[in-house]
Design a protein around this motif. Structure first.
Motif, short mmCIF file in Angstrom:
data_model
loop_
_atom_site.label_atom_id
_atom_site.label_comp_id
_atom_site.label_asym_id
_atom_site.label_seq_id
_atom_site.Cartn_x
_atom_site.Cartn_y
_atom_site.Cartn_z
N LYS A 13 28.88 -6.98 -0.88
CA LYS A 13 30.15 -6.92 -0.16
C LYS A 13 31.32 -6.85 -1.14
N SER A 14 31.31 -7.69 -2.16
CA SER A 14 32.43 -7.71 -3.11
C SER A 14 32.58 -6.35 -3.81
N ARG A 18 35.69 -3.32 -3.48
CA ARG A 18 36.36 -2.85 -4.70
C ARG A 18 36.09 -1.37 -4.94
N THR A 86 38.79 -11.00 1.51
CA THR A 86 38.81 -10.12 0.33
C THR A 86 39.74 -8.93 0.59
N ARG A 89 43.51 -10.30 0.49
CA ARG A 89 44.07 -10.75 -0.79
C ARG A 89 44.09 -9.63 -1.82
N ARG A 117 48.14 -18.81 -2.25
CA ARG A 117 47.43 -18.70 -3.52
C ARG A 117 47.56 -17.29 -4.13
N ALA A 156 39.66 -21.67 -8.73
CA ALA A 156 38.62 -20.73 -9.18
C ALA A 156 38.36 -19.78 -8.02
N SER A 157 39.01 -18.63 -8.03
CA SER A 157 38.88 -17.67 -6.92
C SER A 157 38.92 -16.24 -7.44
N ALA A 158 37.85 -15.50 -7.16
CA ALA A 158 37.79 -14.10 -7.59
C ALA A 158 38.76 -13.25 -6.79
N GLN A 159 39.10 -13.70 -5.59
CA GLN A 159 40.07 -12.94 -4.79
C GLN A 159 41.46 -13.07 -5.39
N ARG A 184 33.25 -14.62 -9.95
CA ARG A 184 32.62 -13.29 -9.98
C ARG A 184 33.56 -12.29 -10.64
N ILE A 305 29.22 -19.96 -4.42
CA ILE A 305 30.16 -20.49 -3.42
C ILE A 305 29.78 -20.09 -1.99
N ASP A 306 29.35 -18.85 -1.80
CA ASP A 306 29.03 -18.40 -0.43
C ASP A 306 27.65 -18.87 0.03
N GLU A 329 36.73 -25.88 -2.00
CA GLU A 329 37.06 -24.52 -1.52
C GLU A 329 36.34 -24.17 -0.22
N LYS A 333 37.17 -21.50 3.82
CA LYS A 333 36.43 -20.23 3.99
C LYS A 333 36.57 -19.78 5.46
C1 S3P Z 1 34.98 -12.86 -3.03
C2 S3P Z 1 35.36 -14.05 -3.60
C3 S3P Z 1 35.02 -15.36 -3.03
C4 S3P Z 1 33.90 -15.27 -2.00
C5 S3P Z 1 34.14 -14.14 -1.04
C6 S3P Z 1 34.19 -12.81 -1.79
C7 S3P Z 1 35.39 -11.61 -3.67
O1 S3P Z 1 36.16 -15.89 -2.39
O2 S3P Z 1 33.81 -16.47 -1.28
O3 S3P Z 1 33.09 -14.08 -0.10
O4 S3P Z 1 34.85 -10.53 -3.33
O5 S3P Z 1 36.26 -11.65 -4.56
P1 S3P Z 1 37.25 -16.78 -3.19
O6 S3P Z 1 37.95 -15.90 -4.15
O7 S3P Z 1 38.16 -17.31 -2.12
O8 S3P Z 1 36.44 -17.87 -3.85
#
Ligand code: S3P
Length: 420
Positions: A13-14, A18, A86, A89, A117, A156-159, A184, A305-306, A329, A333
């Motif tokens: 999905k991530s 992207r 995702t 953000r 955030r 700590a958030s990849a989004q 991630r 995390i997921d 965190e 969600k």
């Molecule tokens: C994601 C980042 C994570 C994850 C989400 C997908 C992404 O969220 O939980 O399902 O693709 O960057 P957070 O950045 O809120 O931790």
């Protein structure tokens, strides 16, 4: 119940989100194969269309003609992000760097989720935001000229990281970013592969400015480790058999669950010896074994995390206590995953309690029975779906269709690999 055969779970999905965004911003035509065809990714496709990109309907093999790094246009309508954090953000980051305004909306769950955030760092870079008092959606982003930024993230958030980096790339500014723990890193890998000058050292990321364009690039989307996790769990808890999960993305920032399952005693194997499109890809082979409880703390939380709701479900069948901490965190969600998981575990007869930043579960052998309230959260539906597939348990899910967000074929795949 025995597991058997092989399964190729749908695309990550991530990476799918992207791949669409970067193809739309690319200089030329990008081909994307194996994209996740789910509601969340459809939200990203639709948002990009509203901004003027020609995104075809989602299909196993699509091509996208990029509009260029600064080619997206002001939308004629609101940007509906559905259930997808995702989409919201990361797209907020892109819009923040363009001379346009856009109003983001979403479903009830997404509208409650925290957007300050991303608004905070993007405002520091030069964009303006209109947010409701509660800090969720609807959110209007007024983009504009950005400036070089040094940002030390507290979350700590990849989004959040992705939003800042995409704003930096589209805005042509320098970004230095530090995150509290590595999350991630698909944004960094995918930007690097498209010719962007980006370097990572530990938790620090440096993005160099002055890119006129990003290269169009073909993407093969690997299997989603967060989807594979459900079947790895099922295989670990089965009475016998072997399950092979083909072509799973085993990026180090995503394999916390598989490693934890191994620490609990399951037989889990995968390798990092084949890379495609900058990502490690491997078959994951899982065989059942008696499981014991485990401790999961802040350092490993971002890499799973997921998968924490799933881990909590697995822990009900493990010997002894499982304690998850450093995972506050989870409360922000698609649902409050600490409250919702514990409430549902108790509803089916498991021993579980909430911690402020995690949960505690004690394993047992008694059958688990009852109805699950998913609160529309796809990962809750699938986590409890795995428990429901185990012999003796009798678990009903109130809203099984909510899996369309990330894994539309989940229930049929579950029936295919689990044999009585
Ligand atoms: C994601 C980042 C994570 C994850 C989400 C997908 C992404 O969220 O939980 O399902 O693709 O960057 P957070 O950045 O809120 O931790």
């Amino acid at each position: 119940m025995k597991v058997h055969g092989a399964l190729r779970v749908p695309g990550d999905k991530s990476i799918s989100h992207r791949a669409l965004m970067l193809a739309a911003l690319g200089d030329g035509t990008s081909r994307i194969t194996g994209i996740l065809e789910s509601a969340d990714v459809a939200s990203t496709a639709e948002v990009l269309r509203r901004l003027g990109a020609a995104i075809p309907p989602l299909a196993p093999d699509i091509t996208v003609d990029g509009v260029g790094l600064r080619g997206l246009r002001a939308p004629t309508d609101v940007l509906d992000c559905g259930n997808s954090g995702t989409t919201t953000r990361l797209m907020a980051g892109i819009v923040a760097a363009l001379p346009i305004s856009a109003r983001f909306i979403g479903d009830a769950s997404l509208s409650r989720r925290p957007m300050r955030r991303v608004a905070k760092p993007l405002a520091t870079m030069g964009a303006r935001f209109d947010l409701p008092e509660h800090g969720g959606l609807p959110m209007t982003v007024h983009g504009g000229a950005l400036k070089d930024t040094i940002w030390r993230s507290e979350i700590a958030s990849a989004q959040v990281k992705g939003a800042i980096l995409l704003a930096g790339v589209v805005g042509g500014v320098r970004v230095t970013l530090d995150e509290p723990a590595p999350t991630r890193d698909h944004t960094e890998r995918m930007l690097g592969a498209r010719g962007v000058n980006i370097a990572t050292r530990g938790t620090r990321i440096d993005l160099a400015p002055a890119h006129r364009c990003i290269a169009a690039l073909d993407t093969e989307v690997p299997g989603d480790p967060s989807s594979a996790a459900f079947f790895a769990a099922l295989a670990a808890l089965a009475d016998g058999g072997t399950l092979t999960l083909d072509e799973v993305c085993v990026n180090e920032t995503r394999t916390g669950f598989l490693e934890t399952l191994g620490r609990m005693g399951a037989n889990v194997t995968f390798a990092r010896d084949r890379m495609s499109g900058g990502e490690w890809i491997s078959p994951v082979v899982v065989r059942p074994a008696p499981l014991r409880g485990v401790r999961v703390a802040a350092e490993i939380v971002p890499s799973m995390i997921d998968e924490l709701p799933l881990l909590a479900c697995v822990a009900t069948r493990a010997e002894g206590e499982t304690v998850i901490t450093g995972a506050a965190e989870l409360r922000v969600k698609e649902s409050d995953r600490i409250a919702a998981v514990v409430e549902n575990l108790r509803a089916i007869g498991a021993d579980a309690s909430e911690l402020e930043d995690g949960m505690r579960i004690v394993g047992a052998h008694e059958p688990l029975r009852g109805t699950i309230k998913t609160y529309g959260d796809h990962r809750l539906a699938m986590s409890f779906g795995v428990l429901g597939a185990l012999p003796g348990n009798d678990i009903r899910i109130d809203d099984p269709d909510c899996v369309t967000v990330s894994y539309p074929s989940f229930w049929s795949d579950l029936t295919r690999v689990a044999r009585p």
